[in-house]
Design a protein around this motif. Structure first.
Motif, mmCIF file in Angstrom:
data_model
loop_
_atom_site.group_PDB
_atom_site.id
_atom_site.type_symbol
_atom_site.label_atom_id
_atom_site.label_comp_id
_atom_site.label_asym_id
_atom_site.label_seq_id
_atom_site.Cartn_x
_atom_site.Cartn_y
_atom_site.Cartn_z
ATOM 1 N N LEU A 103 0.832 -1.203 0.000
ATOM 2 C CA LEU A 103 0.000 0.000 0.000
ATOM 3 C C LEU A 103 0.865 1.251 0.000
ATOM 4 O O LEU A 103 0.506 2.261 -0.634
ATOM 5 C CB LEU A 103 -0.968 -0.008 1.185
ATOM 6 C CG LEU A 103 -2.088 -1.041 1.094
ATOM 7 C CD1 LEU A 103 -2.892 -1.076 2.379
ATOM 8 C CD2 LEU A 103 -2.986 -0.788 -0.110
ATOM 9 N N VAL A 104 2.015 1.195 0.659
ATOM 10 C CA VAL A 104 2.954 2.326 0.597
ATOM 11 C C VAL A 104 3.484 2.481 -0.824
ATOM 12 O O VAL A 104 3.623 3.601 -1.324
ATOM 13 C CB VAL A 104 4.104 2.155 1.616
ATOM 14 C CG1 VAL A 104 5.198 3.200 1.398
ATOM 15 C CG2 VAL A 104 3.569 2.243 3.045
ATOM 16 N N THR A 105 3.737 1.358 -1.506
ATOM 17 C CA THR A 105 4.214 1.473 -2.891
ATOM 18 C C THR A 105 3.121 2.000 -3.823
ATOM 19 O O THR A 105 3.432 2.631 -4.829
ATOM 20 C CB THR A 105 4.784 0.145 -3.436
ATOM 21 O OG1 THR A 105 3.741 -0.814 -3.551
ATOM 22 C CG2 THR A 105 5.897 -0.382 -2.559
ATOM 23 N N VAL A 106 1.860 1.737 -3.491
ATOM 24 C CA VAL A 106 0.762 2.339 -4.260
ATOM 25 C C VAL A 106 0.873 3.858 -4.159
ATOM 26 O O VAL A 106 0.814 4.578 -5.163
ATOM 27 C CB VAL A 106 -0.627 1.869 -3.749
ATOM 28 C CG1 VAL A 106 -1.746 2.706 -4.349
ATOM 29 C CG2 VAL A 106 -0.843 0.398 -4.059
ATOM 30 N N TYR A 107 1.056 4.348 -2.942
ATOM 31 C CA TYR A 107 1.218 5.796 -2.727
ATOM 32 C C TYR A 107 2.471 6.302 -3.443
ATOM 33 O O TYR A 107 2.440 7.331 -4.116
ATOM 34 C CB TYR A 107 1.302 6.087 -1.223
ATOM 35 C CG TYR A 107 1.675 7.503 -0.908
ATOM 36 C CD1 TYR A 107 0.749 8.535 -1.048
ATOM 37 C CD2 TYR A 107 2.956 7.826 -0.479
ATOM 38 C CE1 TYR A 107 1.092 9.845 -0.766
ATOM 39 C CE2 TYR A 107 3.306 9.131 -0.200
ATOM 40 C CZ TYR A 107 2.374 10.140 -0.337
ATOM 41 O OH TYR A 107 2.732 11.433 -0.067
ATOM 42 N N PHE A 108 3.575 5.563 -3.317
ATOM 43 C CA PHE A 108 4.833 5.981 -3.921
ATOM 44 C C PHE A 108 4.711 6.123 -5.436
ATOM 45 O O PHE A 108 5.047 7.158 -6.007
ATOM 46 C CB PHE A 108 5.948 4.985 -3.574
ATOM 47 C CG PHE A 108 7.261 5.283 -4.244
ATOM 48 C CD1 PHE A 108 8.043 6.334 -3.811
ATOM 49 C CD2 PHE A 108 7.704 4.514 -5.301
ATOM 50 C CE1 PHE A 108 9.258 6.621 -4.435
ATOM 51 C CE2 PHE A 108 8.912 4.775 -5.920
ATOM 52 C CZ PHE A 108 9.697 5.845 -5.485
ATOM 53 N N HIS A 109 4.227 5.076 -6.083
ATOM 54 C CA HIS A 109 4.134 5.115 -7.548
ATOM 55 C C HIS A 109 3.004 6.028 -8.023
ATOM 56 O O HIS A 109 3.173 6.786 -8.974
ATOM 57 C CB HIS A 109 3.937 3.708 -8.118
ATOM 58 C CG HIS A 109 5.164 2.870 -8.016
ATOM 59 N ND1 HIS A 109 6.274 3.077 -8.780
ATOM 60 C CD2 HIS A 109 5.459 1.817 -7.203
ATOM 61 C CE1 HIS A 109 7.197 2.198 -8.470
ATOM 62 N NE2 HIS A 109 6.730 1.425 -7.504
ATOM 63 N N GLY A 110 1.857 5.925 -7.359
ATOM 64 C CA GLY A 110 0.693 6.677 -7.822
ATOM 65 C C GLY A 110 0.762 8.158 -7.551
ATOM 66 O O GLY A 110 0.344 8.960 -8.382
ATOM 67 N N VAL A 111 1.313 8.546 -6.395
ATOM 68 C CA VAL A 111 1.304 9.956 -6.000
ATOM 69 C C VAL A 111 2.697 10.577 -6.086
ATOM 70 O O VAL A 111 2.908 11.550 -6.813
ATOM 71 C CB VAL A 111 0.725 10.119 -4.568
ATOM 72 C CG1 VAL A 111 0.771 11.567 -4.128
ATOM 73 C CG2 VAL A 111 -0.698 9.573 -4.506
ATOM 74 N N VAL A 112 3.665 10.025 -5.341
ATOM 75 C CA VAL A 112 5.002 10.630 -5.276
ATOM 76 C C VAL A 112 5.652 10.658 -6.648
ATOM 77 O O VAL A 112 6.182 11.690 -7.064
ATOM 78 C CB VAL A 112 5.892 9.884 -4.253
ATOM 79 C CG1 VAL A 112 7.314 10.405 -4.277
ATOM 80 C CG2 VAL A 112 5.303 9.995 -2.850
ATOM 81 N N GLN A 113 5.623 9.549 -7.348
ATOM 82 C CA GLN A 113 6.220 9.492 -8.687
ATOM 83 C C GLN A 113 5.295 10.059 -9.763
ATOM 84 O O GLN A 113 5.691 10.200 -10.903
ATOM 85 C CB GLN A 113 6.587 8.044 -9.041
ATOM 86 C CG GLN A 113 7.657 7.450 -8.152
ATOM 87 C CD GLN A 113 9.012 8.075 -8.395
ATOM 88 O OE1 GLN A 113 9.358 8.485 -9.489
ATOM 89 N NE2 GLN A 113 9.796 8.161 -7.339
#
Length: 151
Positions: A103-113
């Motif tokens: 779920l953190v990687t969802v945030y990382f790829h979807g929002v941060v990146q």
């Protein structure tokens, strides 16, 4: 049926002859999904476990401080959690921990990146699979079942 009653029966197949294929493969399909999920997590976490402090900068860029704590925890969750999921030992907590990572990687790829859904879709799928095992636990083909207890 009351709210406390849960039905465990499955709907009958439209083509009853196919039940002879579906029913025997039911446990195998679930076991295959769990084992593949675990093995792929181990594969993904291998590089991190070899260099447990290699992701310090990345985890700190996501707001997880101190990175020297979170980076090895990430490595252990993916690598050792993947082993536990694959063999079906402590399946629920290992799956839950790995689901949080995904779920953190969802945030990382979807929002941060800024990749949006296209960048986060694999992580969403992984998180959904891990959610399934966090709730369901392992099946009869697991170490948990052989021990006769699940977390």
């Amino acid at each position: 049926m009351t709210d406390a009653t849960v039905s465990t029966s499955r709907p009958r197949a439209i083509l009853p002859a196919l039940e002879k294929i579906y029913l025997p493969l039911d446990t195998f399909a679930e076991t295959l999904l769990r084992v593949l999920c675990g093995v792929l997590l181990v594969t993904h976490g291998y590089g991190k476990i070899v260099n447990p402090f290699g992701a310090v900068g990345m985890v700190e860029s996501l707001g997880f401080y101190p990175g020297v704590f979170w980076s090895p925890l990430l490595a252990a969750t993916e690598f050792f959690g993947g082993i536990l999921i694959a063999i079906g030992l402590f399946t629920r907590p290992a799956s839950f921990a790995a689901m949080i990572v995904l779920l953190v990687t969802v945030y990382f790829h979807g929002v941060v990146q800024g990749e949006g859904l296209g960048g986060a879709e694999k992580s969403i799928l992984w998180a959904a699979i891990l959610f399934f095992f966090a709730i369901r636990g392992a099946n009869s083909q697991s170490v948990d079942a052989k021990l006769g207890k699940q977390f």
